[in-house]
Design a protein around this motif. Sequence first.
Motif, PDB file in Angstrom:
ATOM      1  N   GLY A   1      90.356  15.367  46.994  1.00 38.08           N
ATOM      2  CA  GLY A   1      90.858  14.001  46.945  1.00 38.08           C
ATOM      3  C   GLY A   1      91.665  13.681  45.702  1.00 38.08           C
ATOM      4  N   LYS A   2      91.834  14.661  44.825  1.00 37.29           N
ATOM      5  CA  LYS A   2      92.589  14.478  43.589  1.00 37.29           C
ATOM      6  C   LYS A   2      93.836  15.360  43.533  1.00 37.29           C
ATOM      7  CE  LYS A   2      88.224  13.774  41.088  1.00 37.29           C
ATOM      8  NZ  LYS A   2      87.336  14.341  40.023  1.00 37.29           N
ATOM      9  N   THR A   3      93.727  16.539  44.137  1.00 38.84           N
ATOM     10  CA  THR A   3      94.805  17.525  44.052  1.00 38.84           C
ATOM     11  C   THR A   3      95.658  17.481  45.311  1.00 38.84           C
ATOM     12  OG1 THR A   3      93.290  18.986  42.833  1.00 38.84           O
ATOM     13  CG2 THR A   3      95.324  19.961  43.694  1.00 38.84           C
ATOM     14  N   PRO A   4      96.952  17.264  45.193  1.00 42.92           N
ATOM     15  CA  PRO A   4      97.812  17.351  46.381  1.00 42.92           C
ATOM     16  C   PRO A   4      97.676  18.729  47.016  1.00 42.92           C
ATOM     17  CG  PRO A   4      99.004  16.345  44.559  1.00 42.92           C
ATOM     18  CD  PRO A   4      97.721  16.881  43.983  1.00 42.92           C
ATOM     19  N   ILE A   5      97.488  18.769  48.321  1.00 48.96           N
ATOM     20  CA  ILE A   5      97.255  20.045  49.002  1.00 48.96           C
ATOM     21  C   ILE A   5      98.423  20.998  48.815  1.00 48.96           C
ATOM     22  CG2 ILE A   5      98.190  19.279  51.230  1.00 48.96           C
ATOM     23  CD1 ILE A   5      95.133  21.617  50.583  1.00 48.96           C
ATOM     24  N   GLU A   6      99.617  20.448  48.595  1.00 48.11           N
ATOM     25  CA  GLU A   6     100.786  21.311  48.376  1.00 48.11           C
ATOM     26  C   GLU A   6     100.597  22.188  47.139  1.00 48.11           C
ATOM     27  OE1 GLU A   6     102.143  17.783  50.765  1.00 48.11           O
ATOM     28  OE2 GLU A   6     100.881  18.066  48.980  1.00 48.11           O
ATOM     29  N   ARG A   7      99.981  21.627  46.090  1.00 49.68           N
ATOM     30  CA  ARG A   7      99.761  22.404  44.857  1.00 49.68           C
ATOM     31  C   ARG A   7      98.723  23.500  45.090  1.00 49.68           C
ATOM     32  NH1 ARG A   7     104.024  21.099  43.851  1.00 49.68           N
ATOM     33  NH2 ARG A   7     104.711  19.440  42.464  1.00 49.68           N
TER      34      ARG A   7
ATOM     35  N   GLU B   1      94.026  25.718  39.530  1.00 45.21           N
ATOM     36  CA  GLU B   1      93.338  26.464  38.475  1.00 45.21           C
ATOM     37  C   GLU B   1      91.981  26.970  38.963  1.00 45.21           C
ATOM     38  OE1 GLU B   1      96.314  23.726  37.070  1.00 45.21           O
ATOM     39  OE2 GLU B   1      94.458  23.307  38.165  1.00 45.21           O
ATOM     40  N   TYR B   2      91.260  26.119  39.674  1.00 46.93           N
ATOM     41  CA  TYR B   2      89.941  26.523  40.177  1.00 46.93           C
ATOM     42  C   TYR B   2      90.084  27.566  41.280  1.00 46.93           C
ATOM     43  CZ  TYR B   2      84.978  25.990  41.317  1.00 46.93           C
ATOM     44  OH  TYR B   2      83.636  26.224  41.506  1.00 46.93           O
ATOM     45  N   ALA B   3      91.133  27.439  42.087  1.00 43.04           N
ATOM     46  CA  ALA B   3      91.378  28.437  43.137  1.00 43.04           C
ATOM     47  C   ALA B   3      91.564  29.816  42.519  1.00 43.04           C
ATOM     48  CB  ALA B   3      92.613  28.044  43.952  1.00 43.04           C
ATOM     49  N   ARG B   4      92.384  29.898  41.488  1.00 39.84           N
ATOM     50  CA  ARG B   4      92.621  31.203  40.828  1.00 39.84           C
ATOM     51  C   ARG B   4      91.348  31.735  40.191  1.00 39.84           C
ATOM     52  NH1 ARG B   4      97.095  28.034  38.821  1.00 39.84           N
ATOM     53  NH2 ARG B   4      98.991  28.480  40.031  1.00 39.84           N
ATOM     54  N   GLN B   5      90.607  30.850  39.517  1.00 37.04           N
ATOM     55  CA  GLN B   5      89.367  31.256  38.850  1.00 37.04           C
ATOM     56  C   GLN B   5      88.353  31.788  39.852  1.00 37.04           C
ATOM     57  OE1 GLN B   5      87.343  28.252  36.290  1.00 37.04           O
ATOM     58  NE2 GLN B   5      85.513  28.704  37.516  1.00 37.04           N
ATOM     59  N   GLN B   6      88.152  31.056  40.936  1.00 39.33           N
ATOM     60  CA  GLN B   6      87.122  31.442  41.892  1.00 39.33           C
ATOM     61  C   GLN B   6      87.521  32.650  42.722  1.00 39.33           C
ATOM     62  OE1 GLN B   6      84.774  29.729  40.152  1.00 39.33           O
ATOM     63  NE2 GLN B   6      83.740  29.853  42.140  1.00 39.33           N
ATOM     64  N   LEU B   7      88.799  32.783  43.010  1.00 38.39           N
ATOM     65  CA  LEU B   7      89.235  33.982  43.733  1.00 38.39           C
ATOM     66  C   LEU B   7      88.962  35.221  42.896  1.00 38.39           C
ATOM     67  CD1 LEU B   7      90.567  35.477  46.064  1.00 38.39           C
ATOM     68  CD2 LEU B   7      92.801  34.907  45.049  1.00 38.39           C
ATOM     69  N   ALA B   8      89.307  35.164  41.611  1.00 40.76           N
ATOM     70  CA  ALA B   8      89.048  36.307  40.728  1.00 40.76           C
ATOM     71  C   ALA B   8      87.557  36.618  40.680  1.00 40.76           C
ATOM     72  CB  ALA B   8      89.583  36.010  39.330  1.00 40.76           C
ATOM     73  N   ARG B   9      86.745  35.569  40.609  1.00 37.85           N
ATOM     74  CA  ARG B   9      85.289  35.752  40.551  1.00 37.85           C
ATOM     75  C   ARG B   9      84.766  36.335  41.861  1.00 37.85           C
ATOM     76  NH1 ARG B   9      80.812  32.083  41.535  1.00 37.85           N
ATOM     77  NH2 ARG B   9      79.004  32.678  40.262  1.00 37.85           N
ATOM     78  N   SER B  10      85.275  35.848  42.993  1.00 38.32           N
ATOM     79  CA  SER B  10      84.810  36.351  44.287  1.00 38.32           C
ATOM     80  C   SER B  10      85.187  37.807  44.488  1.00 38.32           C
ATOM     81  CB  SER B  10      85.380  35.494  45.426  1.00 38.32           C
ATOM     82  OG  SER B  10      84.799  34.208  45.431  1.00 38.32           O
ATOM     83  N   LEU B  11      86.398  38.175  44.107  1.00 38.29           N
ATOM     84  CA  LEU B  11      86.817  39.572  44.235  1.00 38.29           C
ATOM     85  C   LEU B  11      85.917  40.479  43.403  1.00 38.29           C
ATOM     86  CD1 LEU B  11      90.717  39.187  44.088  1.00 38.29           C
ATOM     87  CD2 LEU B  11      89.305  39.637  46.106  1.00 38.29           C
ATOM     88  N   GLN B  12      85.558  40.008  42.206  1.00 37.99           N
ATOM     89  CA  GLN B  12      84.673  40.791  41.354  1.00 37.99           C
ATOM     90  C   GLN B  12      83.287  40.906  41.971  1.00 37.99           C
ATOM     91  OE1 GLN B  12      83.760  39.055  37.483  1.00 37.99           O
ATOM     92  NE2 GLN B  12      83.684  41.083  36.575  1.00 37.99           N
ATOM     93  N   ARG B  13      82.760  39.795  42.458  1.00 40.76           N
ATOM     94  CA  ARG B  13      81.417  39.799  43.039  1.00 40.76           C
ATOM     95  C   ARG B  13      81.353  40.690  44.281  1.00 40.76           C
ATOM     96  NH1 ARG B  13      79.533  33.804  44.156  1.00 40.76           N
ATOM     97  NH2 ARG B  13      77.471  34.776  44.431  1.00 40.76           N
ATOM     98  N   MET B  14      82.392  40.645  45.109  1.00 35.32           N
ATOM     99  CA  MET B  14      82.381  41.409  46.357  1.00 35.32           C
ATOM    100  C   MET B  14      82.922  42.825  46.184  1.00 35.32           C
ATOM    101  SD  MET B  14      83.225  38.533  49.281  1.00 35.32           S
ATOM    102  CE  MET B  14      84.798  37.968  48.631  1.00 35.32           C
TER     103      MET B  14
END
Length: 345
Positions: A133-139, A105-118
Amino acid sequence: MVSPITSRPLGKNGPVLPRLGLGLMNNSGAYNAAGSDEERFAFLDKAYEIGERFWDTADMYMDSEDLLGKWFARNPEKRKDIFLASKFAIDMSNPADIKINSSPEYARQQLARSLQRMQTDYVDLYYVHRIDGKTPIERTMEALVEAKNQGKIKYIGLSGCSATTLRRAHAVHPVTAVQMEYSLFARDIEAVNDAKKGVLSAARELGVGVVAYSPLGRGILTGGISSGSDLESAGDMRKNFGLPWFQEGNLEKNIATVAQISEVAKAKGVTTPQLCLAWILAQGDDIFAIPGTRNAERLQQNLASLDITLTADEQKKLRALGEQVAGGRTKEEHASIDFGESPEL
């Protein structure tokens, strides 16, 4: 006169890139006060002009992504020429309580924000900056593959991960690059048969490119730090974050070691930063480095290190000097996230 920038494929199946990229963290004031937008635009103009097209930023680097967005708006025809890397997962929304969040969820949120900023439709290389340390890297990888399939990113990278986490991520989708701290003073990734720190050997086994951040030891290996007074800028993270190399007792010893490294550089007829960058590049054609600077002359000097060849004896001598480093590369409480482990799926 700077020679044409030497390029190599980034990893087994990655794009051909300059082996020396440009780290943009300090261009937004990590160590010193940031310059004006016009001063920083002029620096980016010069970097482009001399052929440096591998630019590295992150969503946590103060106004870096915003500045790049303004530069791309001024130079829309140049966006396609820049191989642009950014990162997510270090949540700086509350500077007093920095969190790691590598969730989908944070990956999607921050990618959208970064694309907008850049002000761009895509990022060439998008890194998971740290592992929470909480999220399985596969997800996390599944979310990044989804973004890749949507054309929002072209290549996927990891940073600050363990060797085991890198292997698990790569099993989901090829990881193009792993970005880790690597310099004469920071050689943890060279660990052999180590499921956590053996990132270099794991990357080579998998065909993943290695991008060395802080290849000049956060400035200590430039020879430009002669005392603690050189770290007095109010925003200097080296002082504010209590990095051990720069603390009283360690700093004096490290300055003395850098003076010995500088003697080797002087005998070879090169600068201290050039020698240290040449050492990193000599560790293998699969090693890339992203020294940070905001000075066009220093950028040209850094790029000249691509033409320096070190003898076996010089490499051995430099490696021995690097072993004299006093203090850890990071605070003990932060060390665990620099080789972040992912929980099992």
